[in-house]
Design a protein around this motif. Structure first.
Motif, PDB file in Angstrom:
ATOM      1  N   SER A 141       0.679  -1.338  -0.088  1.00 27.87           N
ATOM      2  CA  SER A 141       0.489   0.147  -0.129  1.00 27.87           C
ATOM      3  C   SER A 141       0.849   1.211   0.011  1.00 27.87           C
ATOM      4  O   SER A 141       0.299   2.967  -1.217  1.00 27.87           O
ATOM      5  CB  SER A 141      -1.200   0.408   1.231  1.00 27.87           C
ATOM      6  N   TYR A 142       2.014   1.156   0.391  1.00 27.13           N
ATOM      7  CA  TYR A 142       2.928   2.365   0.950  1.00 27.13           C
ATOM      8  C   TYR A 142       3.310   2.256  -0.268  1.00 27.13           C
ATOM      9  O   TYR A 142       3.987   3.503  -0.995  1.00 27.13           O
ATOM     10  CB  TYR A 142       3.912   1.549   1.750  1.00 27.13           C
ATOM     11  N   ARG A 143       3.930   1.407  -1.368  1.00 28.92           N
ATOM     12  CA  ARG A 143       4.523   1.721  -2.990  1.00 28.92           C
ATOM     13  C   ARG A 143       3.321   2.117  -3.324  1.00 28.92           C
ATOM     14  O   ARG A 143       4.276   3.390  -4.734  1.00 28.92           O
ATOM     15  CB  ARG A 143       4.451   0.449  -2.949  1.00 28.92           C
ATOM     16  N   LYS A 144       2.037   1.659  -3.237  1.00 26.21           N
ATOM     17  CA  LYS A 144       1.090   2.183  -4.501  1.00 26.21           C
ATOM     18  C   LYS A 144       0.815   3.963  -4.174  1.00 26.21           C
ATOM     19  O   LYS A 144       1.059   4.576  -5.271  1.00 26.21           O
ATOM     20  CB  LYS A 144       0.207   1.732  -3.785  1.00 26.21           C
ATOM     21  N   LEU A 145       0.536   4.215  -3.046  1.00 24.90           N
ATOM     22  CA  LEU A 145       0.612   5.324  -2.636  1.00 24.90           C
ATOM     23  C   LEU A 145       2.076   6.639  -3.173  1.00 24.90           C
ATOM     24  O   LEU A 145       2.020   7.384  -3.580  1.00 24.90           O
ATOM     25  CB  LEU A 145      -0.073   5.883  -1.683  1.00 24.90           C
ATOM     26  N   LYS A 146       2.559   6.314  -2.291  1.00 25.17           N
ATOM     27  CA  LYS A 146       3.901   6.937  -2.767  1.00 25.17           C
ATOM     28  C   LYS A 146       3.923   6.744  -4.409  1.00 25.17           C
ATOM     29  O   LYS A 146       4.296   7.850  -4.839  1.00 25.17           O
ATOM     30  CB  LYS A 146       5.214   6.191  -2.256  1.00 25.17           C
ATOM     31  N   ARG A 147       4.022   6.045  -5.284  1.00 27.09           N
ATOM     32  CA  ARG A 147       4.054   5.843  -7.006  1.00 27.09           C
ATOM     33  C   ARG A 147       2.963   7.283  -7.121  1.00 27.09           C
ATOM     34  O   ARG A 147       3.193   7.398  -8.204  1.00 27.09           O
ATOM     35  CB  ARG A 147       4.259   4.691  -7.395  1.00 27.09           C
ATOM     36  N   GLU A 148       1.872   6.829  -6.634  1.00 27.96           N
ATOM     37  CA  GLU A 148       0.946   8.218  -7.349  1.00 27.96           C
ATOM     38  C   GLU A 148       0.888   8.799  -7.176  1.00 27.96           C
ATOM     39  O   GLU A 148       1.007   9.699  -8.293  1.00 27.96           O
ATOM     40  CB  GLU A 148      -0.977   7.189  -6.933  1.00 27.96           C
ATOM     41  N   ASN A 149       1.820   9.349  -5.880  1.00 31.26           N
ATOM     42  CA  ASN A 149       1.795  10.927  -5.564  1.00 31.26           C
ATOM     43  C   ASN A 149       2.856  11.192  -6.050  1.00 31.26           C
ATOM     44  O   ASN A 149       2.389  12.376  -7.048  1.00 31.26           O
ATOM     45  CB  ASN A 149       2.104  10.724  -4.407  1.00 31.26           C
ATOM     46  N   GLN A 150       3.759  10.316  -6.381  1.00 27.93           N
ATOM     47  CA  GLN A 150       5.391  10.958  -7.087  1.00 27.93           C
ATOM     48  C   GLN A 150       4.769  11.237  -9.101  1.00 27.93           C
ATOM     49  O   GLN A 150       4.662  12.342  -9.235  1.00 27.93           O
ATOM     50  CB  GLN A 150       5.907   9.953  -6.743  1.00 27.93           C
ATOM     51  N   TRP A 151       3.196  10.114  -9.397  1.00 24.27           N
ATOM     52  CA  TRP A 151       2.722  10.672 -10.897  1.00 24.27           C
ATOM     53  C   TRP A 151       2.066  12.041 -10.782  1.00 24.27           C
ATOM     54  O   TRP A 151       2.347  12.740 -11.766  1.00 24.27           O
ATOM     55  CB  TRP A 151       2.322   9.665 -11.014  1.00 24.27           C
ATOM     56  N   ILE A 152       1.226  12.237  -9.769  1.00 19.35           N
ATOM     57  CA  ILE A 152       0.850  13.012  -9.816  1.00 19.35           C
ATOM     58  C   ILE A 152       1.568  14.355  -9.747  1.00 19.35           C
ATOM     59  O   ILE A 152       1.207  16.147 -10.756  1.00 19.35           O
ATOM     60  CB  ILE A 152      -0.405  13.306  -8.449  1.00 19.35           C
TER      61      ILE A 152
END
Length: 364
Positions: A318-329
Motif C-alpha cells: 500500500s505504501y509503494r502504491k500511494l508513493k508512486r501515485e503521489n509522485q506521478w501526480i
C-alpha cells in the motif's frame, strides 16, 4: 449595521475568533462584512453572517486555479448589500482538504477549508478496505487536520471478538489516529465522538453508504440530512448528500458534511503518506541506500522487517502504491521532477538487469 461585539458573538459558534478578526481588519475598513461559507453551488454560495445567512456571488474571487476558488468552510468578506451581493475576498486558510480530480490534467479539488478534525467514516456493513482507509488518512494528514476513523454501523457486528479484531486491523493501518466504533442507529459510541469534535471544525468524509448522513444527523441532533438505505449487495448508498454543508453543532464545534467520495486521488500528499506509514519511514532510515525503493536493493531494512514478520506485506504494498501515485501526480506538473523520475527508472532498470545477469553467471 451590526456592531463588532455583536458580530463576534453571532459568529463565534461558527469558529470566529480573535485571529480571524485580526485577519479581517483590512476588509472591515472597506465596509465589508465577515462571514463563513456554509454551502457552495455553481458560482453562488450561502454565507452565514452576523445578520443571518446571505446568498452571494463568487465571480470576483474565482481564479483559474481550482485550489483558490471559494469553498465550504472559508471565511469571506462579503458586501453588506446589493443585488446581486458579491464575495470580495476570502481570508488565508489555516488548513485545506484537497484531493486530485479525476481529470487527466491532474488538478486539485479543494473539498473543505479551515478544518481541525477529519472524521473518516468507514462502514462495517461491508468488508474493510484498509488501503482506502490509508488513502483517506494520507489526505487528512496532508490537510493539516487531525484524522479520526469512525467505524459506523457497529450494530451489524454483534460479536465483540470480531469487532475487536476489525478495530485492531484499522488501528494497525492508522498509527496515531483514534479509531472509534459507532452505531448512530442506537447512539452507541456517539458520546466519545461528540467530545472529540466538540470544538473547532470537523469535516465528515467517506464513501457513499458509509453512514455519514446518519452520523451527521446524530451529531446535529436533527434530521438535517436525507438518509436512504444502502444496497444490501455492496453497502453503497446513493449520494444522499450532494453538496458540502456546514452546520453548527449544539454541543459546540462545526460540522462539514460532504458527498460520498467514489474517487479519492492523492494530490501532492507526500507528507501525509509519510505520516500514515510512519513505521516504514522509520525503518527506511536504516536502509543501506538513502534512496532505497524497498524492492531489490541489498541491505533494505524495510524488506527485512517484512521477512521477519514485523511489517505486514500489505502495508508495504500500500505504501509503494500511494508513493508512486503521489509522485506521478506531482510529476505531471513538474517537468524537472519528470526527468528525474525517468532517470531513476532507467537506473533501477539497469541495476535489475545487472543483478539478473550476475545471477545467471553464478548459476552457470
Amino acid at each position: 449595521m451590526t456592531s463588532t461585539a455583536a458580530r463576534s458573538t453571532a459568529l463565534t459558534p461558527y469558529g470566529w475568533d480573535d485571529a480571524w478578526a485580526d485577519a479581517f481588519t483590512p476588509h472591515a475598513a472597506e465596509g465589508l462584512l465577515p462571514g463563513r461559507v456554509v454551502r457552495v453551488d455553481r458560482g453562488q454560495c450561502d454565507v452565514v453572517t452576523a445578520d443571518g445567512v446571505v446568498r452571494a456571488d463568487t465571480a470576483f474571487v474565482t481564479p483559474h486555479d481550482p485550489l483558490r476558488v471559494v469553498c465550504t468552510g472559508d471565511w469571506v468578506a462579503v458586501e453588506p448589500g446589493g443585488h446581486p451581493r458579491y464575495v470580495r475576498a476570502y481570508l488565508p486558510r489555516r488548513t485545506a482538504f484537497v484531493r486530485s480530480t479525476s481529470s487527466k490534467r491532474s488538478e486539485g479539488q479543494i473539498l473543505a477549508a479551515n478544518v481541525d478534525h477529519a472524521v473518516i467514516a468507514v462502514s462495517l456493513a461491508v468488508e474493510l478496505d484498509l488501503g482506502r482507509v490509508e488513502r483517506f488518512l494520507a489526505l487528512a494528514w496532508e490537510s493539516g487536520a487531525q484524522p479520526v476513523v469512525v467505524l459506523t454501523k457497529a450494530d451489524l457486528v454483534p460479536d465483540p471478538a470480531t469487532l475487536a479484531h476489525l478495530v485492531q486491523d484499522v488501528e494497525t493501518s492508522a498509527p496515531g489516529v483514534p479509531v472509534l466504533t459507532v452505531s448512530a442507529l442506537y447512539g452507541d459510541g456517539l458520546d466519545i465522538l461528540v467530545s472529540l469534535v466538540g470544538s473547532g471544525t470537523t469535516v465528515l468524509l467517506g464513501q457513499s453508504g458509509a453512514g455519514k448522513s446518519t452520523l451527521a444527523n446524530a451529531l446535529v441532533g436533527d434530521d438535517v440530512m436525507d438518509v436512504r438505505a444502502a444496497r444490501d449487495v455492496d453497502g453503497k448508498g446513493r449520494h444522499t448528500t450532494t453538496t458540502r454543508n456546514l452546520l453548527a453543532l449544539p454541543s459546540g464545534g462545526v460540522l462539514i458534511d460532504t458527498p460520498g467520495l467514489r474517487g479519492v486521488g492523492l494530490f501532492d500528499a507526500e507528507t501525509g503518506v509519510g505520516q500514515v506509514f510512519a513505521e516504514i519511514e522509520e525503518l527506511a532510515a536504516d536502509c543501506r541506500f538513502h534512496d532505497c525503493a524497498h524492492e531489490t536493493e541489498p541491505g533494505c531494512a524495510v524488506r527485512s522487517a517484512v521477512e521477519n514478520g514485523a511489517l505486514p506485506v500489505r502495508r508495504l504494498e500500500s505504501y509503494r502504491k500511494l508513493k508512486r501515485e503521489n509522485q506521478w501526480i506531482v510529476a505531471k506538473t513538474d517537468a524537472r521532477l519528470r526527468a528525474e523520475i525517468k532517470k531513476d527508472w532507467k537506473r533501477r532498470g539497469a541495476e535489475g538487469k545487472a543483478a539478473m545477469e550476475a545471477k545467471r553467471g553464478r548459476h552457470a
